[in-house]
Design an enzyme around this catalytic site. Structure first.
Site, PDB file in Angstrom:
ATOM      1  N   SER A 143       0.827  -1.208   0.000  1.00 33.91           N
ATOM      2  CA  SER A 143       0.000   0.000   0.000  1.00 33.91           C
ATOM      3  C   SER A 143       0.863   1.260   0.000  1.00 33.91           C
ATOM      4  CB  SER A 143      -0.908   0.016   1.234  1.00 33.91           C
ATOM      5  OG  SER A 143      -1.805  -1.066   1.199  1.00 33.91           O
TER       6      SER A 143
HETATM    7  N1  SAH Z   1      -1.205  -4.737   3.953  1.00 26.77           N
HETATM    8  C1  SAH Z   1      -0.451  -4.703   2.720  1.00 26.77           C
HETATM    9  C2  SAH Z   1      -1.307  -4.471   1.519  1.00 26.77           C
HETATM   10  C3  SAH Z   1      -1.566  -5.751   0.823  1.00 26.77           C
HETATM   11  S1  SAH Z   1      -2.597  -5.624  -0.594  1.00 26.77           S
HETATM   12  C4  SAH Z   1       0.697  -3.723   2.877  1.00 26.77           C
HETATM   13  O1  SAH Z   1       1.242  -3.682   3.938  1.00 26.77           O
HETATM   14  O2  SAH Z   1       1.075  -3.036   1.942  1.00 26.77           O
HETATM   15  C5  SAH Z   1      -4.055  -6.443   0.005  1.00 26.77           C
HETATM   16  C6  SAH Z   1      -3.914  -7.881   0.363  1.00 26.77           C
HETATM   17  O3  SAH Z   1      -5.201  -8.335   0.774  1.00 26.77           O
HETATM   18  C7  SAH Z   1      -3.487  -8.814  -0.764  1.00 26.77           C
HETATM   19  O4  SAH Z   1      -2.311  -9.471  -0.393  1.00 26.77           O
HETATM   20  C8  SAH Z   1      -4.646  -9.786  -0.907  1.00 26.77           C
HETATM   21  O5  SAH Z   1      -4.248 -11.105  -1.209  1.00 26.77           O
HETATM   22  C9  SAH Z   1      -5.263  -9.699   0.482  1.00 26.77           C
HETATM   23  N2  SAH Z   1      -6.650 -10.160   0.589  1.00 26.77           N
HETATM   24  C10 SAH Z   1      -7.691  -9.937  -0.247  1.00 26.77           C
HETATM   25  N3  SAH Z   1      -8.803 -10.537   0.226  1.00 26.77           N
HETATM   26  C11 SAH Z   1      -8.452 -11.150   1.396  1.00 26.77           C
HETATM   27  C12 SAH Z   1      -9.145 -11.932   2.356  1.00 26.77           C
HETATM   28  N4  SAH Z   1     -10.450 -12.258   2.230  1.00 26.77           N
HETATM   29  N5  SAH Z   1      -8.470 -12.382   3.436  1.00 26.77           N
HETATM   30  C13 SAH Z   1      -7.157 -12.094   3.599  1.00 26.77           C
HETATM   31  N6  SAH Z   1      -6.445 -11.378   2.720  1.00 26.77           N
HETATM   32  C14 SAH Z   1      -7.081 -10.895   1.641  1.00 26.77           C
END
Ligand code: SAH
Length: 293
Positions: A143
């Site tokens: 992010s």
């Molecule tokens: N928190 C991260 C951002 C990751 S992007 C950071 O530090 O930058 C969002 C993430 O959410 C992705 O890895 C995706 O696989 C995950 N995601 C989407 N739906 C999800 C769900 N139902 N349960 C857990 N993770 C999920």
């Protein structure tokens, strides 16, 4: 304006039409026109491929020093050396985040404390301190620092956080930021390979207060509930009911909601049976999916 509703989840149309009718939201410190940069990570990566920060004046911000017992004590000097990762480069990124309106000094200090380059593959590391989302594989992104800071600021609301839950660990960056501001961090990822990546990224940092889980975050972690705060790093059309139930009374959940047009939604649990919802600003996140892979 905020809504109180016993019937959750709210549909997107209900929250979006409130915004249309009312313009700015009372109680939100940022106007609805503040838009988090879309997490079009490939475009960001290409746009910033020079490795130079965007041409924005950089303001000096005062960052409160924190007792970062969970993180900085664990970081060995070898993880923090090299020109890329100097204090100054990170400080410039934090200053840009502050310029965009994040005021909470504790959150800015947490951003300053976490070496974001360690969450990116080496080819991408030179862009780690650009305020943009970037690819981490599997069509997912790390992010944008601004939105990480903003969500944590909204969730914290200037108060100490005990136990928090993050949905969507990705590479683990936001979990590391949360570990500085909360006593205990639980984070769930549905893609096994990313869950492993986050473990590998966080291991050398030896952060004692993060628990990573592989599973479907839409179900939450009922065994560890209730949580003082919940953050979703992926956008659904509504906030899953299970997560609202796992919020402590008085707790705050922050989530992107929507499809093409997304808004950052704050939901506060007012009582056992009552939740209050506010729209904070526009945003853009990868989608929330159910199940694991
Ligand atoms: N928190 C991260 C951002 C990751 S992007 C950071 O530090 O930058 C969002 C993430 O959410 C992705 O890895 C995706 O696989 C995950 N995601 C989407 N739906 C999800 C769900 N139902 N349960 C857990 N993770 C999920």
């Amino acid at each position: 304006m905020t809504t109180k509703d016993k019937r959750f989840p709210l549909t997107l149309s209900s929250v979006v039409s409130q915004k249309d009718n009312n313009g700015e939201r009372a109680g939100s410190r940022t106007v609805a026109t503040r838009t988090a940069m879309p997490q079009t990570a490939m475009r960001n990566a290409a746009h910033h491929s020079s490795g130079r920060p965007p041409h924005q004046p950089v303001q000096q911000v005062e960052i409160k020093s924190l007792n970062q017992t969970n993180l900085s004590a664990a970081l060995s000097p070898s993880l923090l050396s090299g020109p890329l990762v100097s204090e100054g480069v990170r400080r410039a990124m934090v200053a840009r985040v502050a310029q965009q309106g994040v005021k909470d000094a504790t959150v800015l200090a947490a951003l300053q404390a976490v070496p974001r380059h360690l969450f990116l593959e080496s080819g991408m590391a030179s862009q780690a301190y650009v305020d943009a989302s970037l690819p981490i594989g599997y069509h997912q992104t790390i992010s944008q620092p601004y939105i990480v800071a903003r969500m944590v600021e909204i969730m914290r609301n200037g108060k100490e956080l005990g136990r928090v839950l993050e949905i969507g660990t990705g590479c683990g960056y936001q979990a590391a930021v949360l570990s500085v501001v909360a006593k205990e961090v639980y984070s769930i990822e549905r893609i096994k390979a990313l869950h492993e990546l986050a473990k590998n990224n966080l291991r050398p940092m030896r952060i004692a207060n993060i628990r990573l889980h592989y599973g479907d975050g839409m179900i939450g972690l009922p065994k560890e509930a209730p949580f003082d705060g919940v953050i979703l790093a992926a956008a659904g059309m509504e906030v899953p009911q299970a997560l609202l139930q796992q919020l402590r009374v008085g707790g705050r959940l922050v989530a992107p909601v929507g499809g093409r047009n997304q808004v950052l939604q704050l939901i506060e649990r007012v009582s056992n049976y009552e939740w209050k919802s506010s729209i904070m600003e526009q945003c853009h996140f990868v989608p929330l999916h159910s199940g694991v892979m």
